[in-house]
Design an enzyme around this catalytic site. Structure first.
Site, PDB file in Angstrom:
ATOM      1  N   HIS A   1       0.229 -12.775   9.868  1.00 54.75           N
ATOM      2  CA  HIS A   1       0.489 -11.338   9.769  1.00 54.75           C
ATOM      3  C   HIS A   1      -0.633 -10.686   8.965  1.00 54.75           C
ATOM      4  CE1 HIS A   1       3.499  -8.061   9.575  1.00 54.75           C
ATOM      5  NE2 HIS A   1       2.873  -7.763   8.447  1.00 54.75           N
TER       6      HIS A   1
ATOM      7  N   HIS B   1       6.734 -10.300  -0.102  1.00 57.06           N
ATOM      8  CA  HIS B   1       5.583  -9.843  -0.886  1.00 57.06           C
ATOM      9  C   HIS B   1       5.959  -8.993  -2.089  1.00 57.06           C
ATOM     10  CE1 HIS B   1       6.201  -6.891   2.385  1.00 57.06           C
ATOM     11  NE2 HIS B   1       5.716  -5.966   1.586  1.00 57.06           N
TER      12      HIS B   1
ATOM     13  N   GLU C   1       5.290   1.957  -1.621  1.00 55.05           N
ATOM     14  CA  GLU C   1       5.444   2.253  -0.193  1.00 55.05           C
ATOM     15  C   GLU C   1       6.552   3.273   0.030  1.00 55.05           C
ATOM     16  OE1 GLU C   1       6.408  -1.544   1.494  1.00 55.05           O
ATOM     17  OE2 GLU C   1       4.455  -2.419   1.032  1.00 55.05           O
TER      18      GLU C   1
ATOM     19  N   TYR D   1      14.014   0.468  14.284  1.00 55.27           N
ATOM     20  CA  TYR D   1      13.199  -0.435  13.498  1.00 55.27           C
ATOM     21  C   TYR D   1      14.069  -1.600  13.089  1.00 55.27           C
ATOM     22  CZ  TYR D   1       9.402  -1.547  10.216  1.00 55.27           C
ATOM     23  OH  TYR D   1       8.358  -2.128   9.555  1.00 55.27           O
TER      24      TYR D   1
ATOM     25  N   HIS E   1       9.986  -7.663  -1.863  1.00 59.29           N
ATOM     26  CA  HIS E   1      10.783  -7.391  -0.669  1.00 59.29           C
ATOM     27  C   HIS E   1      10.323  -8.221   0.517  1.00 59.29           C
ATOM     28  CE1 HIS E   1       7.605  -4.296  -0.865  1.00 59.29           C
ATOM     29  NE2 HIS E   1       7.604  -4.299   0.451  1.00 59.29           N
TER      30      HIS E   1
HETATM   31 FE   LIG Z   1       6.103  -3.915   1.891  1.00 57.93          FE
END
Ligand SMILES: [Fe+2]
EC number: 1.13.11.5
Length: 467
Positions: free
Chosen positions: A311, A339, A345, A354, A375
């Site tokens: 990713h 991470h 964010e 989503y 998260h």
């Molecule tokens: Fe994130």
């Protein structure tokens, strides 16, 4: 008296190239490019002794005079009356839901190490008329416009068009993402019709008004205090890709002759002030320069991603992410890895669905994660991603999600925490099933340690587990 606005090109008609009107949904024409220099009125100079048609010259800069050439932004406007022709400023009552100071010293903002999320924000009811400016509700941000550092994240929740009223934000550039309903944005430079799926940028100090052709409207705004938006460097990608400059559209000059009473609302250091004038502010007959408003259709974004394994960080979707992509990586964990990043964010959704979230993330809602807040996906999603067959698959089809990312932590406003009524805290129980499966392998680990001549697990006081 308001007349049908006229659209004219600069007298020398040095258009780069323009797009044709796209029918009823978007009746305007645009010139294309990012920071280019379209039609010019006076030839060979910016401020001739006398302009054609007795227009006034008005200059505008978007950078310091001595900024490096690549960052130097300015525009020359040739207008019926200069902006200085107004009747003085008066302070407007405070909009309690509009915030500009995000320093933790401000008692009206809050720190949240916990992940936060909001259900879709409510539009104003039929019993009140709320225009784009009055409907701005601040969610979060950092810094302060007086420091020339930081940003604010707002929602706009509006149900009526602005009349003879224009808005001028002296604090920062506004990146506007409609989620419900088009925005018909009239700027000093001309008109932009912006629909969900497109973004618009109105830079610091530019007057504009917003009409709502589709009725009640909702969307996201990112306001940046210290700098202007630029396109990211392409590095090893080469000369093109991601958002290509040719896909950015700026308005053609468009003016009105209206000589009635207008109010211009200015946002200065987070305060609202107003001045009035007896003529339209949209009287620019021609302009040239590279400090201009623009829009961009996010479906034109050229994706770049891993085609082998692993990713890649979301910065590959800068600027900005669009509606679907392929996952093809082999032998890899395809969802975002667990991470704890330095980035804060803020995520919103324009349309679609989503997956991988347990908290009902819907278009018109939002979520927030402070920097270094850990998260990642739920155990169920983890398990299926580690065991599924890795066929090429199209993901996020017909979905448009965006992220405002900052290296500075945000604080959250009273409106977002208390008044909006849409806050729901992330339920940490979604990760309760992330058991330490390593513990099922202790005998195997003990074997491996022995073979390597290393102290066994009993040295960690775990002998009872090995029994
Ligand atoms: Fe994130």
């Amino acid at each position: 008296m308001s007349k049908e606005p006229l659209q004219i090109y600069g007298a020398t008609a040095q258009q780069s190239f323009s797009t044709a009107p796209r029918g009823e949904q978007d009746p305007y024409q645009y010139q294309v490019g990012f920071g280019n220099n379209p039609g010019v009125l006076p030839v060979g100079q910016n401020m001739p002794q006398k302009n054609k048609y007795d227009l006034y010259t008005e200059g505008m800069t978007g950078a310091s005079f001595v900024a490096p050439r690549a960052e130097n932004l300015n525009a020359w406007l040739y207008r019926i009356r200069p902006s200085v022709a107004h009747q003085g400023f008066s302070k407007l009552p405070e909009n309690p839901d509009l915030e500009s100071n995000f320093l933790p010293l401000n008692p009206k903002v809050h720190v949240s190490p916990t992940q936060l999320a909001w259900h879709p924000f409510h539009l104003p009811g039929d019993n009140e008329e709320v225009d784009f400016v009055d409907g701005i509700k601040t969610i979060a941000g950092n810094g302060d416009p007086t420091l020339h550092e930081g940003l604010a994240v707002h929602m706009y929740l509006a149900n009526s068009s602005m009349g003879r009223k224009a808005f001028c934000n002296a604090d920062g550039d506004m990146l506007i993402l409609p989620q419900q309903g088009r925005l018909d944005i009239q700027t000093e430079f001309g008109k932009l019709m912006v629909r969900p799926g497109e973004l618009a940028v109105i830079q610091r100090g530019m007057k504009f008004k917003v009409k709502l052709p589709d009725g009640p409207s909702r969307g996201y705004i990112q306001e940046i205090f210290g700098s202007h938006y630029t396109l990211p460097e392409l590095g090893p990608l080469g000369g093109h890709g991601l958002a290509n400059p040719r896909d950015f559209e700026s308005p053609l000059a468009s003016f009105e002759l209206d000589q009635a009473h207008w109010d211009i609302v200015y946002k200065v250091c987070g305060e609202l002030h107003s001045c009035s004038q007896e003529h339209t502010p949209f009287d620019v007959v021609a302009w040239h320069g590279n400090y201009v408003p623009y829009k961009y259709d996010m479906a034109k974004f050229v994706f770049v991603g891993s085609i082998s394994k692993d990713h890649i960080d979301p910065s590959i979707f800068c600027v900005l992410t669009a509606n679907e992509r392929w996952d093809v990586g082999d032998g890899t964990f395809r969802p975002p890895y667990y991470h704890r990043n330095s980035s804060t964010e803020f995520i919103g959704m324009i349309y679609g669905e989503y997956g991988g979230r347990s908290d009902g993330f819907k278009p018109g809602g939002a979520s927030y994660e402070n920097g270094f807040c850990p998260h990642g996906v739920s155990y169920e999603k983890f398990q299926s991603a580690t065991e599924c067959e890795l066929k090429p698959e199209r993901i996020h089809k017909n979905t448009l999600v965006f992220m405002f990312e900052s290296s500075m932590s945000f604080t959250i406003t009273d409106w977002a925490m208390k008044k909006s009524g849409q806050l729901h805290k992330h339920n940490p129980a979604m990760w309760d099933n992330l058991k330490g499966h390593f513990l099922n392998h202790l005998e195997e680990v003990e074997e491996t340690l022995k073979r390597a001549g290393l102290p066994g697990l009993s040295s960690l006081g775990l002998s009872e587990k090995l029994a």
